[in-house]
Design an enzyme around this catalytic site. Structure first.
Site, PDB file in Angstrom:
ATOM      1  N   LYS A  67       0.831  -1.207   0.000  1.00  0.00           N
ATOM      2  CA  LYS A  67       0.000   0.000   0.000  1.00  0.00           C
ATOM      3  C   LYS A  67       0.873   1.268   0.000  1.00  0.00           C
ATOM      4  O   LYS A  67       0.645   2.179  -0.792  1.00  0.00           O
ATOM      5  CB  LYS A  67      -0.947  -0.005   1.209  1.00  0.00           C
ATOM      6  CG  LYS A  67      -1.936  -1.185   1.153  1.00  0.00           C
ATOM      7  CD  LYS A  67      -2.991  -1.111   2.229  1.00  0.00           C
ATOM      8  CE  LYS A  67      -2.443  -1.379   3.613  1.00  0.00           C
ATOM      9  NZ  LYS A  67      -1.966  -2.760   3.804  1.00  0.00           N
ATOM     10  N   THR A  68       1.875   1.291   0.881  1.00  0.00           N
ATOM     11  CA  THR A  68       2.765   2.459   0.924  1.00  0.00           C
ATOM     12  C   THR A  68       3.502   2.599  -0.407  1.00  0.00           C
ATOM     13  O   THR A  68       3.642   3.701  -0.952  1.00  0.00           O
ATOM     14  CB  THR A  68       3.787   2.302   2.075  1.00  0.00           C
ATOM     15  OG1 THR A  68       3.062   2.043   3.276  1.00  0.00           O
ATOM     16  CG2 THR A  68       4.624   3.549   2.244  1.00  0.00           C
ATOM     17  N   ASP A 124      -1.665   6.421   6.238  1.00  0.00           N
ATOM     18  CA  ASP A 124      -1.645   4.993   6.524  1.00  0.00           C
ATOM     19  C   ASP A 124      -2.581   4.738   7.714  1.00  0.00           C
ATOM     20  O   ASP A 124      -2.767   5.627   8.548  1.00  0.00           O
ATOM     21  CB  ASP A 124      -0.213   4.578   6.887  1.00  0.00           C
ATOM     22  CG  ASP A 124       0.038   3.088   6.672  1.00  0.00           C
ATOM     23  OD1 ASP A 124      -0.902   2.381   6.250  1.00  0.00           O
ATOM     24  OD2 ASP A 124       1.163   2.632   6.917  1.00  0.00           O
ATOM     25  N   THR A 139      -6.396  -1.701   6.647  1.00  0.00           N
ATOM     26  CA  THR A 139      -6.297  -3.151   6.523  1.00  0.00           C
ATOM     27  C   THR A 139      -7.623  -3.745   6.034  1.00  0.00           C
ATOM     28  O   THR A 139      -7.632  -4.778   5.386  1.00  0.00           O
ATOM     29  CB  THR A 139      -5.895  -3.786   7.860  1.00  0.00           C
ATOM     30  OG1 THR A 139      -6.662  -3.178   8.885  1.00  0.00           O
ATOM     31  CG2 THR A 139      -4.425  -3.573   8.134  1.00  0.00           C
ATOM     32  N   ARG A 155       6.434  -8.157   1.712  1.00  0.00           N
ATOM     33  CA  ARG A 155       7.305  -7.742   2.830  1.00  0.00           C
ATOM     34  C   ARG A 155       7.950  -8.951   3.470  1.00  0.00           C
ATOM     35  O   ARG A 155       9.134  -8.942   3.800  1.00  0.00           O
ATOM     36  CB  ARG A 155       6.519  -6.954   3.878  1.00  0.00           C
ATOM     37  CG  ARG A 155       7.357  -6.718   5.140  1.00  0.00           C
ATOM     38  CD  ARG A 155       6.700  -5.782   6.147  1.00  0.00           C
ATOM     39  NE  ARG A 155       6.594  -4.453   5.617  1.00  0.00           N
ATOM     40  CZ  ARG A 155       5.494  -3.709   5.697  1.00  0.00           C
ATOM     41  NH1 ARG A 155       4.416  -4.184   6.288  1.00  0.00           N
ATOM     42  NH2 ARG A 155       5.485  -2.510   5.194  1.00  0.00           N
TER      43      ARG A 155
HETATM   44  P1  ATP Z   1       1.857  -1.542   5.710  1.00  0.00           P
HETATM   45  O1  ATP Z   1       0.397  -1.412   5.531  1.00  0.00           O
HETATM   46  O2  ATP Z   1       2.273  -2.444   6.825  1.00  0.00           O
HETATM   47  O3  ATP Z   1       2.620  -0.252   5.658  1.00  0.00           O
HETATM   48  P2  ATP Z   1       2.178  -1.912   2.949  1.00  0.00           P
HETATM   49  O4  ATP Z   1       1.007  -2.646   2.397  1.00  0.00           O
HETATM   50  O5  ATP Z   1       2.202  -0.440   2.873  1.00  0.00           O
HETATM   51  O6  ATP Z   1       2.345  -2.354   4.422  1.00  0.00           O
HETATM   52  P3  ATP Z   1       4.709  -1.756   1.623  1.00  0.00           P
HETATM   53  O7  ATP Z   1       5.481  -1.067   2.710  1.00  0.00           O
HETATM   54  O8  ATP Z   1       4.287  -0.961   0.478  1.00  0.00           O
HETATM   55  O9  ATP Z   1       3.479  -2.522   2.259  1.00  0.00           O
HETATM   56  O10 ATP Z   1       5.549  -2.978   1.039  1.00  0.00           O
HETATM   57  C1  ATP Z   1       6.392  -3.745   1.859  1.00  0.00           C
HETATM   58  C2  ATP Z   1       7.632  -4.175   1.100  1.00  0.00           C
HETATM   59  O11 ATP Z   1       7.266  -5.082   0.079  1.00  0.00           O
HETATM   60  C3  ATP Z   1       8.389  -3.049   0.410  1.00  0.00           C
HETATM   61  O12 ATP Z   1       9.764  -3.239   0.671  1.00  0.00           O
HETATM   62  C4  ATP Z   1       8.175  -3.228  -1.053  1.00  0.00           C
HETATM   63  O13 ATP Z   1       9.381  -3.049  -1.723  1.00  0.00           O
HETATM   64  C5  ATP Z   1       7.762  -4.668  -1.183  1.00  0.00           C
HETATM   65  N1  ATP Z   1       6.667  -4.790  -2.150  1.00  0.00           N
HETATM   66  C6  ATP Z   1       5.365  -4.647  -1.874  1.00  0.00           C
HETATM   67  N2  ATP Z   1       4.616  -4.855  -2.958  1.00  0.00           N
HETATM   68  C7  ATP Z   1       5.475  -5.142  -3.950  1.00  0.00           C
HETATM   69  C8  ATP Z   1       5.298  -5.474  -5.320  1.00  0.00           C
HETATM   70  N3  ATP Z   1       4.085  -5.570  -5.851  1.00  0.00           N
HETATM   71  N4  ATP Z   1       6.383  -5.694  -6.066  1.00  0.00           N
HETATM   72  C9  ATP Z   1       7.601  -5.631  -5.506  1.00  0.00           C
HETATM   73  N5  ATP Z   1       7.837  -5.334  -4.219  1.00  0.00           N
HETATM   74  C10 ATP Z   1       6.794  -5.098  -3.438  1.00  0.00           C
END
Ligand code: ATP
Length: 331
Positions: free
Chosen positions: A64-65, A109, A158, A217
């Site tokens: 998401k981030t 977030d 979430t 992640r």
């Molecule tokens: P949270 O809600 O806990 O912040 P999030 O959903 O925002 O989690 P991210 O921080 O965006 O998750 O992603 C976590 C890690 O996974 C990052 O290091 C990112 O590089 C990797 N990642 C996530 N999605 C992908 C993707 N589709 N392709 C490649 N790498 C990804």
């Protein structure tokens, strides 16, 4: 905790930053969401306006981030990052909103954890790029309208069900992120291994991918532990290194972690397979019910160990089998 999908440390934040894809083309998987976002950004670009507000819903660690950063990057706009828990009062939000530059992308977030009073301020801000600031108290209180620079809100949660309807309705688009297929995680890990200069064969990639809980992640984190193991033990990131490293960190073949196992064990052993209510489960394992509902359950349901029924959570046949517990004939 190696397979907890929440971010752990400063070091992990830096490590993730280095591995984040910068464009939609580099972003692996979530094909549908990528297409939808691309269209939304292209349409805004043609009309030279700020893209619609976007809600990203899905378990932690699915990107998401990363997507919020990509939205800013692809539309060439600055990005401001904040989170629901950091917005305790309407004033906190007013400070952020009034300091945005025109066109800025604002990422909030865990938007479901924002203060109620701020939520109401956000409705007007999203709709009319305007807020009302209350001055004074009681009968003498007045509200002063303040125009804002147009912005794009990217909210992450979430579960979209955690948001009040009026807030949910104000997003032009809601993307539901799904757990990743093993093949997609193989691509995520291959890309990360290249960036980290870790040599790793396909079989080992696949083994890490299949134990990553459908979550990039976690995939990146397991790769890091395997790299460490290979470094210390010598002999490279082989299949043996993967298996030994993951055994050392207590990640089983399905990628279940301590909390997943605790939840399953309560259902199977204490409640004879269920049904068990969410709150009972949460209290039994000592976790917040929100975590159980948003993080643990979706994955256990997806891999078929658990099912949700109106009467509560029940273990499936596969759930009994995975834990090697013989089922009572009548359960
Ligand atoms: P949270 O809600 O806990 O912040 P999030 O959903 O925002 O989690 P991210 O921080 O965006 O998750 O992603 C976590 C890690 O996974 C990052 O290091 C990112 O590089 C990797 N990642 C996530 N999605 C992908 C993707 N589709 N392709 C490649 N790498 C990804």
């Amino acid at each position: 905790d190696l397979v907890n999908p929440e971010v752990e440390s400063e070091a992990e934040v830096a490590f993730e930053g280095a591995l984040r894809p910068k464009s939609l083309a580099e972003f692996v998987g979530q094909r549908k969401v990528r297409g939808q976002l691309q269209l939304l950004l292209d349409a805004a670009a043609i009309q030279s306006r700020t893209p619609d507000h976007i809600l990203l819903a899905g378990p932690p660690g699915l990107g998401k981030t990363t997507l919020a950063m990509i939205v800013a990057h692809e539309s060439n706009r600055p990005l401001r990052l904040t989170s629901g828990p950091a917005i305790q009062h309407a004033g906190d939000l007013a400070a952020v909103l009034s300091s945005l530059v025109p066109g800025e992308v604002l990422f909030i977030d865990e938007i479901h954890r924002m203060a109620r009073s701020a939520e109401e301020m956000l409705y007007l801000a999203m709709e009319d790029f305007r807020i009302d600031i209350m001055v004074g108290k009681g009968a003498g209180a007045t509200s002063i309208p303040l125009d804002l620079a147009p912005f794009t809100l990217v909210g992450a949660t979430t579960r979209s069900g955690l948001l009040p309807n009026p807030l949910r309705d104000r997003f032009g688009f809601t993307a539901h992120l799904e757990f990743y297929e093993t093949e997609e995680l193989v691509q995520v890990i291959r890309r990360a291994a290249a960036l980290l200069s870790v040599e790793i064969d396909d079989e080992s990639l696949r083994e890490i991918a299949s134990r990553s809980r459908g979550t990039p992640r976690i995939a990146n984190r397991l790769l890091r532990r395997v790299r460490d193991y290979a470094l210390v033990a010598g002999g490279g990131a082989s299949l043996e290194a993967v298996q030994a490293a993951l055994e050392l960190y207590d990640v089983d073949e399905l990628g279940l972690d301590r909390l997943d196992r605790a939840v399953m064990s309560i259902i199977l052993e204490r409640f004879d397979g269920g049904p068990v209510g969410l709150n009972t489960l949460a209290v039994s394992v000592g976790e917040e019910s929100e975590t159980i509902e948003a993080v643990v359950e979706p994955f256990l349901v997806r891999i078929g160990l658990l099912s949700r029924t109106p009467r509560g959570r029940i273990a499936t046949k596969a759930g009994w089998a995975h834990f090697g517990i013989p089922r009572n004939a009548d359960s």
